[in-house]
Design an enzyme around this catalytic site. Structure first.
Site: not given
Length: 345
Positions: A89, A114, A116-117, A178, A220, A248, A300, A321
């Site tokens: 993102t 994670n 991460m932000g 997120s 998303k 998701t 998953g 991912y």
């Protein structure tokens, strides 16, 4: 070739800090893409084209956003056989994200946590990286808001990013799910989402007129939604003619990893533990949307059978991912072949 080398590489990478290993892999893939080495190491993945959101995908297995936040390794990832690639993102301005450490492996569960932000170099550098890539397949560009932008002004950030990335995107993903940006998931609320999507659709139409092409929008969403929330989101997608939905993002739940090292770390949990929750959201969405809004399933996937299960739940495409981090490029071909086998039976 790279697929066969990955198990050896993973053994070394998994001895490193998770984020350091991530950055090293990105640098290697970026260099391979720039030098042409990626083509020499490319994975043989069969074509299995399908048309979704008005776009023709080489195959239905894509790279999820988050692995390449700045779009710095697009050509390297393209050589691994993905049918489409999503990067980001990205936010309007560069930001460092949350303090380290902020990424943790849970190998016993096939998972990653994670927080991460939305660390990224900002949309201007992002666009430069995208323009520099030679990849000409389907490219999704995933946009978000800066951490210091008040949630009441979030639409400003999304609209700014949409305008900047629009000419270079095959589709644009609106990331409102997120868990690592304060209050971001509030945008999934019925009123907030309605206002945001209305503004984005208006902007999309004006940009389509300006650039002579309509770039689809995909939303998303999180797995941590109850049935009423999913129904409200589906109704809002239909009301605003949003072209796609990605289901998701990561989960805040820790039920499947209780007692494991790092299980209590803050952040979003991805990988095997989110598989069932993601599939449940996909099924609920499909029941509400039918074929009107295609679903991209992510969460998953560790095998070809997992990818087929996402499609059986109602997804039209899938993304990788965490499974890709654990399994490597071989997973891409395995998923494509499994989906193709399922279609011919």
């Amino acid at each position: 070739m790279f697929s066969s080398l990955y198990p050896l590489a993973r053994a070394s990478l998994f001895k490193m800090d998770a984020e350091d290993a991530h950055h090293l892999t990105l640098r290697m893939l970026g260099a391979a893409g720039r030098t042409g080495l990626a083509r020499a190491l490319s994975s043989r993945v069969p074509d299995a084209p399908r048309t979704v959101m008005g776009l023709t995908f080489r195959n239905p297995v894509g790279l999820a956003a988050g692995l390449d936040k700045d779009g710095a390794a697009i050509d390297g990832f393209a050589a691994l056989g993905f049918g489409f690639i999503e990067v980001g993102t990205v936010t309007p301005r560069a930001q460092p994200g949350n303090p380290r450490p902020r990424m943790f492996r849970l190998p016993e569960a096939g998972a990653i946590i994670n927080r991460m932000g939305f660390n990224n170099s900002g949309v201007d550098q992002f666009v430069k990286n995208v323009q520099a890539a030679r990849y000409r397949g389907v490219l999704g560009l995933n946009i978000g808001k800066n951490a210091d932008t008040p949630i009441e002004r979030a639409a400003d950030d999304y609209l700014y990013c949409l305008e900047r990335v629009y000419p270079f995107a095959s589709y644009v993903t609106i990331n409102i799910s997120s868990p690592n940006t304060k209050n971001l998931r509030q945008l999934q609320g019925a009123g907030e989402l309605d206002a945001l999507l209305a503004a984005l659709k208006n902007k999309q139409q004006r940009l389509a007129d300006l650039h002579g092409k309509l770039v689809p929008l995909a939303l998303k969403i999180a797995p941590d939604l109850d049935d009423e929330q999913v129904k409200d989101i589906a109704a809002t997608l239909l009301r605003h003619n949003i072209e796609g939905v990605i289901a998701t993002n990561t989960t805040l739940s820790r039920d499947a990893v209780k007692g494991l090292p790092h299980a209590d770390e803050a952040g979003g949990l991805s990988g095997r533990p989110v598989f069932d929750a993601s599939n449940a959201v996909i099924r609920k969405l499909h029941a509400e949307l039918g074929d009107a809004v295609p679903i991209i399933g992510v969460g998953g996937i560790f095998s070809g059978d997992d990818a087929r299960a996402k499609l059986a739940a109602g997804a039209s495409l899938v993304q990788l991912y965490t499974g890709f981090i654990y399994r490597g490029p071989a997973l891409v071909a395995e998923c494509v072949k499994a989906i193709a086998r399922g279609q011919t039976r």
